[in-house]
Design a protein around this motif. Structure first.
Motif, PDB file in Angstrom:
ATOM      1  N   ASP A  10      38.318  34.434 144.058  1.00 30.57           N
ATOM      2  CA  ASP A  10      38.057  32.991 144.220  1.00 30.57           C
ATOM      3  C   ASP A  10      36.985  32.731 145.283  1.00 30.57           C
ATOM      4  O   ASP A  10      37.115  31.828 146.112  1.00 30.57           O
ATOM      5  CB  ASP A  10      39.363  32.244 144.565  1.00 30.57           C
ATOM      6  CG  ASP A  10      40.321  32.197 143.399  1.00 30.57           C
ATOM      7  OD1 ASP A  10      39.846  32.264 142.261  1.00 30.57           O
ATOM      8  OD2 ASP A  10      41.553  32.085 143.630  1.00 30.57           O
ATOM      9  N   GLY A  15      35.482  32.708 140.164  1.00 34.34           N
ATOM     10  CA  GLY A  15      36.886  32.338 140.030  1.00 34.34           C
ATOM     11  C   GLY A  15      37.726  33.522 139.582  1.00 34.34           C
ATOM     12  O   GLY A  15      37.308  34.325 138.748  1.00 34.34           O
ATOM     13  N   PHE A  66      36.726  28.918 145.716  1.00 38.68           N
ATOM     14  CA  PHE A  66      36.370  28.523 144.353  1.00 38.68           C
ATOM     15  C   PHE A  66      36.866  27.101 144.074  1.00 38.68           C
ATOM     16  O   PHE A  66      38.039  26.783 144.278  1.00 38.68           O
ATOM     17  CB  PHE A  66      37.000  29.510 143.358  1.00 38.68           C
ATOM     18  CG  PHE A  66      36.735  29.171 141.918  1.00 38.68           C
ATOM     19  CD1 PHE A  66      35.449  29.209 141.403  1.00 38.68           C
ATOM     20  CD2 PHE A  66      37.781  28.823 141.069  1.00 38.68           C
ATOM     21  CE1 PHE A  66      35.225  28.916 140.064  1.00 38.68           C
ATOM     22  CE2 PHE A  66      37.550  28.531 139.741  1.00 38.68           C
ATOM     23  CZ  PHE A  66      36.262  28.576 139.231  1.00 38.68           C
ATOM     24  N   GLY A  75      41.041  27.287 143.385  1.00 37.68           N
ATOM     25  CA  GLY A  75      41.736  28.325 144.135  1.00 37.68           C
ATOM     26  C   GLY A  75      42.357  27.803 145.414  1.00 37.68           C
ATOM     27  O   GLY A  75      41.901  26.818 145.999  1.00 37.68           O
ATOM     28  N   ALA A  78      40.238  32.126 149.451  1.00 40.71           N
ATOM     29  CA  ALA A  78      39.188  33.049 148.992  1.00 40.71           C
ATOM     30  C   ALA A  78      39.219  34.289 149.868  1.00 40.71           C
ATOM     31  O   ALA A  78      39.509  34.211 151.083  1.00 40.71           O
ATOM     32  CB  ALA A  78      37.813  32.380 149.066  1.00 40.71           C
TER      33      ALA A  78
END
Length: 940
Positions: A10, A15, A66, A75, A78
């Motif tokens: 993400d 993604g 993301f 998301g 990350a």
């Protein structure tokens, strides 16, 4: 050294999770614009410690997460992980950012700071500020830079600037160390001069310090001794108070019991008077009802006797007709059998006659001369033989009829006169019939009572089943609402996983581990706050399993309390005034025994007060434990006070309390339904047994009635058979005498003809054939006559049979009407008999109750006098116990105040270790030692 693997999750435009395996040597990543090449370079910058938003092309770090697309949701965090490899050495650097926790850096699974990451990069030859990254457009920018700026950039790219920085840092630290050394030398000289000047004062201070330490130790021992003595006295007083309280409760219970007994006696007196008036009214009503029932029963009885007489007459006539019908059927069957035999004889005679006629045709020429002489003799002889054969058949038939008449007349029961046997049997059947009627009434009454009870039990069972279904539906609705509205999402997920068996652990939310009265819901929810959704576990390991699941599914955070970490809080029972105090919360709630230590850890020392003023008074008087009021005000030991009322205050506790109450009600209702089902099954079996018994008695009565009817039929049949057999025998004997006389005459005639025929000896053979033919003709003629006679007799029997069957049908219809009338009258009489019996029993009960009234009234009066004496004695004993308990309570309050005073004075300075570690000493001796030390300290 080279980058072996790059993992992204993400991150910016990537993604989901992506992994890029890389080899040693040169690696090129190519692709069209917008495919994510620059984002891969940004991920390397970021994971190696670069946090400049401008270089990463975002406004802030959470912009790296993301942001979602048409096919994938946004998301929650990350992360970028890079694996460095050099020979057999491997290092994994991972950096993660989320909206809640910010950025976290780990090296080989261990969390590090950015400064510690610089050391790791230096070890792996990744030092420098820019990590040797050359972005888009940076080459032209380097060419246009000045030499000094270009030198700095190159030093940064090749890692030379790190050595320069380390040299500058070392020079700076050396200069600082020289300055600190000079300062310390000067300070040491000043301290030595000061020490020489204050040495005598130091010696006196040291002696004073020793005395102060001894004084402090004596004070500590004095405090501990006083508190231990106070607690021992309080324990003794508490024991005495508990005994007095138990004694007071016992005497109060006896006082209440005698009071209830006296009230019951007074109610019995009133009920007895009312019962006497009711019995008088019932006795008069029963007399009137019984008189009316007697008149009605006489009318029904008259109708029943009339119908019974008519029915008996019809039964006798039907029996006679049935016997006649059976005789006709037997006679018809005999005629049919005789007709078959006669037809066979006729066919046989005709056949023999035809054969003889053939033979005669052959001899007719040779016998023609003698035929005229012998024809007359043979014809006469044939006629005589035919008449003799007819008479013989007639005599045989009369002999058979005479035998049948004799057999019917002689038919009787073995061992005596059949009429006497039938009469004895009918008397026995009549007696048994009376007994069965009494048994039938009793069985019908029992079946009626059981059927009424069964219907009532069925109604109760259905009603309670409906109530149980409503409770279960309401319980499921409340549980669904509680799961959706009360629990936070992480707690709901963990508890659901445990219920489904996905977590092998014993878990319980705090709000589920106890139940409280509705009036305490607001106070407990205000005190607990978010702790009511704390999850209780047996061990730290189980809590770790649940936390891993929450992390893995990114469901948020939850708080856990393992039992092995629980430390129940202690309570100061004597510190709270009795006025407007509800009590200690653990004494007011019902908790699960397994989780009680954890609940005592959370709220074991919580005191519930009625209102804010009571809580404020407790705090002002030095109460050091938490206090919560019924309105939701909370006084914490740290000094803070919280109050007010939320829009949904207490709703979760009230809902859980409602669920617990509903579960108990549903369990009780289910047990009641089970009990009612068992009672219903028992009553159903009893009703079936009673119905079977009633049907068995009714069947036996019907069988007995059939036997009685059969006896009547046998008696009438025997009488009729004897009369008819006598008449038939006399008639048959007369006919038989006449036939005998005719047969003797024919025998003489036949003998004369035989003698005449024998005289013609030369044609004996021819005459024998003629004789045979004539004999066969006579037999054929007799058979034809018998056939015509049998046909006439069959027609007569058929006509008589049809007439008898018509009469039987008409009588059966009439008897059915009589049976219906008798059944209606009997049912009405049975109903009247039951009602008459009930009225009679009511009358006997009323009469018996009136006879027993005076005796019961005298007994109740004596019981009332004894109850009055006992309640006065119990009231005096209760007052004495209450006074003793009040004295013990006053002493407990005094001991509590004394303990609070010494605790408030000394506890903070000398923490009390507990009575088990303190040796009991005399506080007065310790106090004298304190005074001596104090005087010595003051003289110095």
């Amino acid at each position: 050294m080279y980058i072996a693997r790059l993992q992204l999750k993400d991150f910016k435009s990537f993604g989901g999770s992506h992994e890029l395996p890389l080899n040693s040597g040169m690696t090129a990543i190519v692709g069209p614009n917008g495919s994510g090449k620059s984002n891969i370079l940004d991920s390397l910058r970021w994971v190696l410690g670069d946090s400049h938003s401008s270089k990463l092309r975002v406004t802030r770090q959470d912009g790296l997460i993301f942001n979602g697309s048409a096919s994938r949701s946004k998301g929650a965090d990350a992360s970028v992980s890079v694996q460095l490899r050099e020979g057999t050495r491997v290092c994994t650097i991972r950096r993660k950012v989320s909206f809640d926790a910010g950025a976290v850096v780990t090296v080989d699974g261990n969390r590090v700071t950015l400064a510690e990451l610089d050391e790791t990069k230096r070890i792996w030859q990744l030092g420098g500020d820019k990590f040797a990254f050359i972005g888009q457009g940076e080459v032209a920018e380097v060419i246009q830079q000045r030499p000094q700026a270009r030198r700095i950039l190159l030093e940064s790219l090749f890692g030379i600037d790190s050595y320069r920085k380390r040299r500058e840092d070392a020079s700076s630290r050396l200069a600082e160390a020289n300055e600190e050394y000079l300062r310390l030398r000067t300070f040491s000289a000043e301290l030595k001069a000061r020490f020489d000047s204050i040495a005598p004062e130091v010696a006196r201070a040291r002696a004073a310090r020793e005395l102060a330490d001894a004084l402090d130790e004596y004070r500590r021992l004095y405090y501990w001794a006083r508190r231990a003595s106070n607690e021992a006295a309080a324990a003794v007083n508490e024991t005495e108070r508990a005994l007095l309280e138990e004694r007071s409760k016992t005497r109060e219970a006896w006082l209440a019991a005698w009071g209830r007994s006296l009230e019951k006696i007074e109610r019995d007196v009133a009920e007895l008077s009312n019962s006497r008036q009711i019995q008088i009214r019932e006795l008069d009503a029963a007399k009137d009802i019984m008189t009316g029932f007697t008149r009605t029963a006489y009318g029904y009885g008259t109708s029943l006797v009339s119908a019974a007489r008519r029915n008996s007459h019809l039964t006798e006539e039907l029996s006679s007709l049935a016997e006649k019908l059976d005789g006709l059927k037997r006679e018809s069957a005999r005629h049919k059998d005789s007709e078959l035999v006669i037809r066979e004889e006729l066919e046989s005679g005709k056949k023999s006659l035809a054969e003889a006629e053939g033979r005669r045709a052959l001899l007719e020429d040779s016998l023609r001369a003698e035929r005229e002489h012998t024809e007359r003799l043979n014809r006469e002889r044939g006629e005589v033989e035919g008449e003799m054969a007819a008479l013989s058949g007639r005599m045989k038939s009369l002999g058979t009829s005479l035998a049948e008449a004799d057999s019917r007349g002689k038919k009787s029961a073995p061992g005596g006169d059949p009429l006497k046997a039938v009469k004895a049997e009918m008397e026995a059947l009549e007696k048994k019939h009376s007994e069965l009627l009494a048994s039938q009434d009793e069985a019908a009454s029992r079946h009626r009572d059981l059927f009424a009870k069964l219907q009532a039990a069925s109604s109760d069972l259905q009603r309670n089943r409906r109530e149980l279904l409503k409770m279960k539906s309401r319980l499921e609705e409340l549980q669904e609402r509680a799961a959706a509205e009360i629990y936070p999402r992480p707690v709901q997920h963990i508890l659901s996983a445990a219920r489904l068996g996905k977590i092998k652990a014993n878990l319980r939310a705090v709000i589920d581990a106890f139940s409280c009265p509705p009036e305490l819901a607001v106070a407990l929810e205000a005190f607990l706050g978010g702790r009511q959704f704390m999850i209780l576990t047996d061990s730290i390991g189980e809590a770790g399993i649940c936390i891993d699941i929450l992390k893995k599914n990114q469901l948020g955070r939850a708080t856990f309390l393992p039992l092995e970490r629980s430390r129940p809080r202690t309570r100061a029972y004597g510190a709270a005034p009795a006025k407007k105090i509800v009590g200690w919360v653990m004494d007011l709630v019902k908790s699960e025994e397994h989780w009680r230590p954890a609940l005592e850890h959370i709220m074991g020392d919580l005191l519930i007060a009625e209102d804010y003023e009571t809580g404020a008074e407790l705090v002002r008087n030095g109460f050091r434990l938490p206090v919560a009021t019924l309105d939701g005000d909370v006084f914490q030991p740290g000094g803070t006070i919280s109050g007010g009322r939320a829009a949904k205050s207490g709703k979760s506790m009230e809902m859980m309390s409602a669920i617990a109450t509903l579960e108990k009600d549903a369990e009780a209702a289910e047990k009641l339904v089970e009990s009612l089902s068992a009672d219903y099954a028992r009553l159903e079996n009893e009703e079936a047994a009673a119905s079977g018994a009633k049907d068995a008695v009714s069947a036996e009565i019907r069988e007995l009635s059939a036997r009685r009817s059969a006896c009547d039929e046998r008696r009438e049949t025997i009488t009729r058979e004897r009369a008819r057999a006598k008449n038939e025998r006399e008639s048959t004997l007369a006919s038989l005498r006449e036939c005998g006389k005719a047969y003797l005459a024919l025998t003489e005639r036949k003998k004369s003809l035989a003698e005449q025929t024998a005289a013609v000896s030369h044609i004996e053979a021819d005459m024998s054939l003629i004789k045979e033919i004539e004999s066969l003709k006579g037999k054929v003629a007799i058979s034809e006559e018998k056939t015509r006679s049998g046909f006439v007799m069959s027609e007569r029997v058929a006509a008589e049979t049809r007439a008898v069957m018509k009469s039987i049908s008409e009588m059966e219809s009439e008897r059915s009407t009589c049976d219906s009338d008798m059944m209606n009258a009997r049912s009405a009489l049975f109903a009247l008999a039951r009602r008459y019996a009930e009225a009679s029993r009511a009358r006997r009960r009323a009469a018996t109750g009136m006879d027993d009234f005076k005796e019961r009234y005298d007994a109740i009066a004596k019981r009332r006098e004894r109850g009055t004496t006992r309640i006065e004695t119990a009231r005096a004993a209760a007052r004495t116990a209450a006074e003793a308990l009040s004295g013990a309570n006053v002493k407990a309050i005094e001991l509590s105040k004394e303990r609070d005073e010494i605790i408030q004075t000394w506890e903070e300075q000398y923490p009390y270790p507990g009575p088990e570690t303190v040796k009991l000493e005399n506080p007065d001796e310790i106090r004298r030692s304190i005074r001596e030390c104090d005087r010595s300290l003051k003289t110095m």
